[in-house]
Design a protein around this motif. Sequence first.
Motif, PDB file in Angstrom:
ATOM      1  N   THR A 109      29.652 -32.889-121.350  1.00 17.77           N
ATOM      2  CA  THR A 109      31.193 -33.019-121.475  1.00 17.77           C
ATOM      3  C   THR A 109      32.043 -32.950-119.968  1.00 17.77           C
ATOM      4  N   PRO A 110      31.777 -34.069-119.412  1.00 22.54           N
ATOM      5  CA  PRO A 110      32.547 -33.938-117.923  1.00 22.54           C
ATOM      6  C   PRO A 110      34.167 -34.192-118.111  1.00 22.54           C
ATOM      7  N   PRO A 111      34.521 -34.889-119.293  1.00 22.11           N
ATOM      8  CA  PRO A 111      36.043 -35.009-119.429  1.00 22.11           C
ATOM      9  C   PRO A 111      36.568 -33.768-119.483  1.00 22.11           C
ATOM     10  N   ILE A 112      35.829 -32.551-119.934  1.00 21.35           N
ATOM     11  CA  ILE A 112      36.631 -31.294-120.179  1.00 21.35           C
ATOM     12  C   ILE A 112      35.918 -30.236-119.470  1.00 21.35           C
ATOM     13  N   THR A 113      34.889 -30.564-118.328  1.00 18.85           N
ATOM     14  CA  THR A 113      34.486 -29.807-117.605  1.00 18.85           C
ATOM     15  C   THR A 113      35.454 -29.165-116.503  1.00 18.85           C
ATOM     16  N   MET A 149      45.709 -30.929-127.123  1.00 23.77           N
ATOM     17  CA  MET A 149      46.118 -32.190-126.505  1.00 23.77           C
ATOM     18  C   MET A 149      46.899 -31.807-125.100  1.00 23.77           C
ATOM     19  N   GLU A 150      47.494 -30.291-125.301  1.00 25.71           N
ATOM     20  CA  GLU A 150      48.249 -30.280-123.890  1.00 25.71           C
ATOM     21  C   GLU A 150      47.405 -30.025-122.674  1.00 25.71           C
ATOM     22  N   GLU A 151      46.012 -29.451-123.001  1.00 21.31           N
ATOM     23  CA  GLU A 151      45.219 -28.897-122.024  1.00 21.31           C
ATOM     24  C   GLU A 151      44.532 -30.387-121.521  1.00 21.31           C
ATOM     25  N   PHE A 152      44.586 -31.592-122.515  1.00 19.02           N
ATOM     26  CA  PHE A 152      44.236 -32.707-121.808  1.00 19.02           C
ATOM     27  C   PHE A 152      45.117 -33.369-121.129  1.00 19.02           C
ATOM     28  N   GLU A 153      46.287 -33.197-121.209  1.00 16.29           N
ATOM     29  CA  GLU A 153      47.430 -33.831-120.475  1.00 16.29           C
ATOM     30  C   GLU A 153      47.292 -33.100-119.115  1.00 16.29           C
ATOM     31  N   ALA A 202      45.963 -33.658-113.229  1.00 18.82           N
ATOM     32  CA  ALA A 202      45.074 -33.243-112.115  1.00 18.82           C
ATOM     33  C   ALA A 202      44.431 -34.472-111.397  1.00 18.82           C
ATOM     34  N   GLY A 203      44.283 -35.440-112.281  1.00 17.15           N
ATOM     35  CA  GLY A 203      43.620 -36.587-111.813  1.00 17.15           C
ATOM     36  C   GLY A 203      42.242 -36.848-112.457  1.00 17.15           C
ATOM     37  N   GLN A 204      42.039 -36.395-113.595  1.00 21.23           N
ATOM     38  CA  GLN A 204      40.680 -36.625-114.487  1.00 21.23           C
ATOM     39  C   GLN A 204      40.891 -37.475-115.565  1.00 21.23           C
ATOM     40  N   PRO A 205      40.253 -38.477-115.938  1.00 24.80           N
ATOM     41  CA  PRO A 205      40.765 -39.252-117.167  1.00 24.80           C
ATOM     42  C   PRO A 205      39.994 -38.446-118.377  1.00 24.80           C
ATOM     43  N   VAL A 206      40.961 -38.559-119.392  1.00 27.31           N
ATOM     44  CA  VAL A 206      40.453 -38.098-120.658  1.00 27.31           C
ATOM     45  C   VAL A 206      40.826 -39.144-121.805  1.00 27.31           C
ATOM     46  N   THR A 207      40.144 -39.571-122.520  1.00 25.77           N
ATOM     47  CA  THR A 207      40.576 -40.662-123.895  1.00 25.77           C
ATOM     48  C   THR A 207      40.033 -39.800-125.022  1.00 25.77           C
ATOM     49  N   ALA A 208      41.134 -39.591-125.586  1.00 25.08           N
ATOM     50  CA  ALA A 208      40.937 -38.826-126.928  1.00 25.08           C
ATOM     51  C   ALA A 208      42.213 -39.191-127.795  1.00 25.08           C
ATOM     52  N   ASP A 209      42.147 -39.175-129.050  1.00 25.90           N
ATOM     53  CA  ASP A 209      43.022 -39.599-130.086  1.00 25.90           C
ATOM     54  C   ASP A 209      42.846 -38.697-131.464  1.00 25.90           C
ATOM     55  N   ILE A 212      40.631 -34.033-133.222  1.00 28.78           N
ATOM     56  CA  ILE A 212      40.543 -34.972-131.733  1.00 28.78           C
ATOM     57  C   ILE A 212      39.301 -35.529-131.553  1.00 28.78           C
ATOM     58  N   ARG A 213      39.129 -36.833-131.405  1.00 32.23           N
ATOM     59  CA  ARG A 213      38.124 -37.555-131.275  1.00 32.23           C
ATOM     60  C   ARG A 213      38.026 -37.809-129.453  1.00 32.23           C
ATOM     61  N   LEU A 214      37.013 -37.209-128.982  1.00 37.77           N
ATOM     62  CA  LEU A 214      36.917 -37.432-127.499  1.00 37.77           C
ATOM     63  C   LEU A 214      35.609 -38.399-127.027  1.00 37.77           C
ATOM     64  N   GLU A 215      36.101 -39.111-126.117  1.00 34.76           N
ATOM     65  CA  GLU A 215      35.144 -40.142-125.759  1.00 34.76           C
ATOM     66  C   GLU A 215      34.488 -39.491-124.318  1.00 34.76           C
ATOM     67  N   GLY A 216      33.360 -40.365-124.074  1.00 33.79           N
ATOM     68  CA  GLY A 216      32.686 -40.106-122.748  1.00 33.79           C
ATOM     69  C   GLY A 216      31.867 -38.724-122.728  1.00 33.79           C
TER      70      GLY A 216
END
Length: 423
Positions: free
Chosen positions: A55-59, A158-162, A167-174, A196-200
């Motif tokens: 899960t690189p988007p949330i590492t 969702m706030e954590e994703f923001e 910080a500069g790391q893309p996160v695609t979630a809906d 929340i559906r997380l991609e990548g």
Amino acid sequence: MRRRFPAPTSAIVVGAGMVGLATAWHLRRAGLAVRVVEADRVAAGSSWGNAGWLTPPITTPLPEPAILRTGLRAMFSVTSPLYVPLRPDTVLIRFLLGFLRHSTPAAWHRAMQAYIPLNHRALAAFDELSEGGVTEPTHAAEPFLACFAGAEEHRLLMEEFEQIRAAGQPVTADLISGAEVRRIAPAVSEGIANAIRLEGTRFLHPPHYLEALASAVRREGATIHERTQVTEVSGGRPSTPAGVRVMTEEGEERWSADVVVLATGAWLGRLARPFGVQTVVQAGRGYSFTVPVDPMPRVPLYFPIQRVACTPLGDRYRVAGMMEFRRPGEPLDPRRIDAIVRATRPLLTGADFDDRQDEWVGSRPCTPDGLPLVGPTRSPRVIAAGGHGMWGITLGPLTGRLVAELVTTGATPDLLRPLDPLR
């Protein structure tokens, strides 16, 4: 700083988890003679029973401001997802003080800048192993779902994703409805309001993947010595090789090599400390087990409020959770398994929690600042490669490639500079 000795032709890698085996594979590909030394068996540590998420988007760094916002009292409850036993332990106290000191927005942001370039390259490192002969696949998580019982509980994540995006790391979630969640994974209970559906992201079967990686290491020509304890490491000098003292079934032996890589997870400090690595590596123990689920979900599920991670492993579902700061060798605490069951049973109505198998506890190697310890020690012939916390599976293959680059070129890759084990 470049090394002060000739290009190495041999290496000893201590530890046969994801990081150690990936390092051995890359070193063999670079032409070095390689021995892997493992005190137990391949993947006996935290590489075996984890959730297998990639899960690189949330590492992200484990110390985070939310810990200070939500308070510390819950950390001392045995049913809490983050548990600290009340006991006199100077190493644990040092770790906790450092951990809390780094649980600030500024410290988190600094550490995040080290993770972002690693995360960008993490999945490609798995593809490299696959193309090189590792036969066990990784699976795209289509999708990865973070599920919530309360209609508004998703807002914190969702706030954590923001924060991660800022910080500069893309996160695609809906956000999707509970009905959509049950369409994807019918075993999820009616109590789930949304997700929340997380991609990548991807996932893998940890025991199968590590066995396949070990087989690929052997096919490349490296030797893996299981049930062989390293009792001492010698750092060598510019004119003499490094080496290890080991205990085998035949007795004590000394083996030498041009470099030694320490990839011993939560036990890193014991061998690395004589070479100037003073950062505490604390065991953050996680628990898991498998259950049958009908109908079986084919995607990973995460329950963030309960801090429970679920992954399909063949015909059973792995349920994992908890972060317990205790000594790595202590026995499994059944109360922690019971806490996971109580938290998860209302959320997965299709799961038979009375048919639990593979109950397990393993030790994630955590550092106070949340960053791994990867790079040269005070001896340029001894390389540290550990301290990845929850992210040893996700970042293990990339770490192996970067360590091999360091060993073969004598120059520290830019991506490893923030991970200096002597910091």
